[in-house]
Design a protein around this motif. Structure first.
Motif, short mmCIF file in Angstrom:
data_model
loop_
_atom_site.label_atom_id
_atom_site.label_comp_id
_atom_site.label_asym_id
_atom_site.label_seq_id
_atom_site.Cartn_x
_atom_site.Cartn_y
_atom_site.Cartn_z
N GLU A 86 63.55 42.78 65.00
CA GLU A 86 63.36 41.37 64.67
C GLU A 86 62.31 41.29 63.56
OE1 GLU A 86 65.06 38.95 66.08
OE2 GLU A 86 65.98 40.06 67.73
N ARG A 87 62.69 40.70 62.43
CA ARG A 87 61.74 40.50 61.34
C ARG A 87 61.15 39.09 61.46
NH1 ARG A 87 60.59 45.51 59.12
NH2 ARG A 87 62.55 46.68 58.89
N VAL A 88 59.84 39.00 61.44
CA VAL A 88 59.18 37.71 61.60
C VAL A 88 58.14 37.53 60.51
CG1 VAL A 88 59.59 37.46 64.07
CG2 VAL A 88 57.58 38.72 63.29
N GLY A 89 58.00 36.29 60.06
CA GLY A 89 57.05 35.97 59.01
C GLY A 89 56.21 34.77 59.37
N ASP A 90 55.44 34.33 58.41
CA ASP A 90 54.48 33.25 58.64
C ASP A 90 55.16 32.01 59.22
OD1 ASP A 90 51.81 32.24 58.37
OD2 ASP A 90 52.58 30.93 56.80
N GLY A 91 54.56 31.50 60.29
CA GLY A 91 55.08 30.29 60.93
C GLY A 91 56.14 30.52 61.98
N ALA A 92 56.60 31.76 62.13
CA ALA A 92 57.60 32.04 63.17
C ALA A 92 56.97 31.89 64.55
CB ALA A 92 58.15 33.45 63.00
N ALA A 93 57.79 31.50 65.50
CA ALA A 93 57.37 31.39 66.89
C ALA A 93 58.48 31.96 67.76
CB ALA A 93 57.09 29.93 67.27
N PHE A 94 58.10 32.71 68.76
CA PHE A 94 59.10 33.32 69.63
C PHE A 94 58.50 33.56 71.00
CE2 PHE A 94 56.87 36.71 67.45
CZ PHE A 94 56.61 37.64 68.45
N SER A 95 59.37 33.82 71.95
CA SER A 95 58.96 34.12 73.33
C SER A 95 59.32 35.56 73.63
CB SER A 95 59.67 33.19 74.31
OG SER A 95 59.32 33.50 75.64
N LEU A 96 58.41 36.25 74.29
CA LEU A 96 58.65 37.64 74.68
C LEU A 96 58.02 37.87 76.04
CD1 LEU A 96 59.74 40.44 73.92
CD2 LEU A 96 57.61 40.88 72.69
N ASN A 97 58.84 38.28 76.99
CA ASN A 97 58.40 38.51 78.36
C ASN A 97 57.76 37.26 78.97
OD1 ASN A 97 58.37 40.47 80.48
ND2 ASN A 97 56.15 40.64 80.28
N GLY A 98 58.23 36.11 78.53
CA GLY A 98 57.72 34.85 79.07
C GLY A 98 56.48 34.32 78.39
N TRP A 99 55.96 35.04 77.41
CA TRP A 99 54.78 34.59 76.68
C TRP A 99 55.19 34.12 75.29
CZ3 TRP A 99 53.16 39.86 78.62
CH2 TRP A 99 52.54 39.76 79.89
N GLU A 100 54.53 33.06 74.83
CA GLU A 100 54.82 32.51 73.52
C GLU A 100 53.88 33.10 72.47
OE1 GLU A 100 57.36 30.43 73.01
OE2 GLU A 100 57.84 30.56 75.16
N PHE A 101 54.44 33.45 71.32
CA PHE A 101 53.65 33.99 70.22
C PHE A 101 53.94 33.22 68.94
CE2 PHE A 101 54.11 37.53 73.17
CZ PHE A 101 52.82 38.04 73.22
N ASN A 102 52.90 33.04 68.15
CA ASN A 102 53.02 32.47 66.81
C ASN A 102 52.60 33.54 65.80
OD1 ASN A 102 53.67 29.64 67.45
ND2 ASN A 102 51.65 29.69 68.43
N ILE A 114 50.76 40.91 59.24
CA ILE A 114 50.84 39.68 60.03
C ILE A 114 49.96 39.83 61.27
CG2 ILE A 114 53.14 39.01 59.22
CD1 ILE A 114 54.31 40.14 61.83
N ALA A 115 49.67 38.70 61.89
CA ALA A 115 48.97 38.68 63.17
C ALA A 115 49.80 37.86 64.15
CB ALA A 115 47.57 38.07 63.01
N PHE A 116 49.61 38.16 65.42
CA PHE A 116 50.32 37.45 66.49
C PHE A 116 49.29 36.73 67.36
CE2 PHE A 116 52.82 41.16 65.35
CZ PHE A 116 54.11 40.67 65.25
N HIS A 117 49.47 35.42 67.52
CA HIS A 117 48.55 34.63 68.34
C HIS A 117 49.35 33.92 69.42
CE1 HIS A 117 46.15 30.82 69.08
NE2 HIS A 117 45.39 31.77 69.53
N GLY A 118 48.82 33.94 70.62
CA GLY A 118 49.49 33.26 71.73
C GLY A 118 49.17 33.93 73.03
#
Length: 255
Positions: A86-102, A114-118
């Motif tokens: 999965e390629r992700v860039g600025d502003g993307a949001a997704f759920s993984l293992n029930g946790w939300e990441f921005n 990039i950094a992942f916050h959530g």
């Protein structure tokens, strides 16, 4: 939820965010061996987050995907990370293992970093922001890195700063050379020294702690500006020059 730092190489941390059933989000697995060893003890990778392409952050992906072929791997748009699913860039949001990441773009150390916050306030920032330091500028410009750091600095103060390396004591030595009168920095240094003496990680830090102690987040503070001006032999022309000279100073610093 529990957060675990899996040591790798000389000073890397592979972060694992683990739920009550042992399912884990793995961050920056430069080496597959610590993750495979943890799986023998009941920690099962549910997905992987990669902040940038450097081998000490992404080098374990091939082995992990071989062991778990359906393992999702979230990474930036960068061909130097060939095992991403999965390629992700600025502003993307997704759920993984029930946790939300921005996802936040934070160029400077590398251009595609990039950094992942959530996940309840955790920030996985790779080699952009360190405790009392920041990453070297291998690809980006001082202006880019300063903007990236300030973007991270705008997050809530109780954010857990989960960076990629155990550099805290070395960074503290530099920070105290720049900002010797900073009492918060002195206290954080003493705390980190005690942690390392006991064999414990000094991480995660909190963003509030970094805002009080990290010279790279304090380029507008009079103490930092004055220290850089003394080094330059004149006042800096602007805050980007203050940051750039601070980073050059750190590049050549020896405690």
């Amino acid at each position: 939820m529990r957060l675990t730092a899996l040591p790798a190489f000389e000073d890397n941390y592979i972060w694992a965010l683990v739920d009550d059933d042992g399912n884990a989000v793995i961050v920056d697995p430069g080496d597959a061996a610590p993750v495979l060893a943890a799986s023998e003890l009941g920690m099962w990778p549910a997905g992987v987050l990669v902040t940038h392409h450097h081998p000490d952050h992404s080098g374990g992906l091939a082995a992990l995907r071989k062991r778990w072929p359906t393992l999702p791997v979230f990474a930036p748009e960068d061909a130097r990370i060939p095992h991403a699913t999965e390629r992700v860039g600025d502003g993307a949001a997704f759920s993984l293992n029930g946790w939300e990441f921005n996802v936040l773009a934070v160029p400077g150390h590398t251009l595609s970093h990039i950094a992942f916050h959530g996940a309840e306030g955790h920030l996985f920032c790779g080699d952009t922001l360190f405790s009392m330091g920041c990453g070297r500028l291998f690809e980006g410009t001082p202006s880019q890195m300063l903007a990236s750091l300030e973007r991270l600095a705008s997050l809530p103060g109780d954010t857990s700063v989960c960076c990629g390396h155990e550099y805290t004591l070395a960074n503290a030595a530099f920070a105290r050379a720049v900002d010797p009168a900073n009492d918060a920095l002195r206290r954080r240094t003493e705390e980190a020294q005690a942690m390392r003496h006991d064999g414990r990680p000094t991480l995660p830090s909190t963003l509030a702690t970094e805002l009080a102690t990290n010279p790279f987040l304090r380029v507008d503070a009079p103490a930092i500006r004055d220290a850089v001006a003394r080094r330059l032999g004149r006042p800096s022309t602007d805050r980007v020059e203050t940051f750039a000279e601070l980073r050059r100073w750190k590049d050549g610093f020896r405690a």
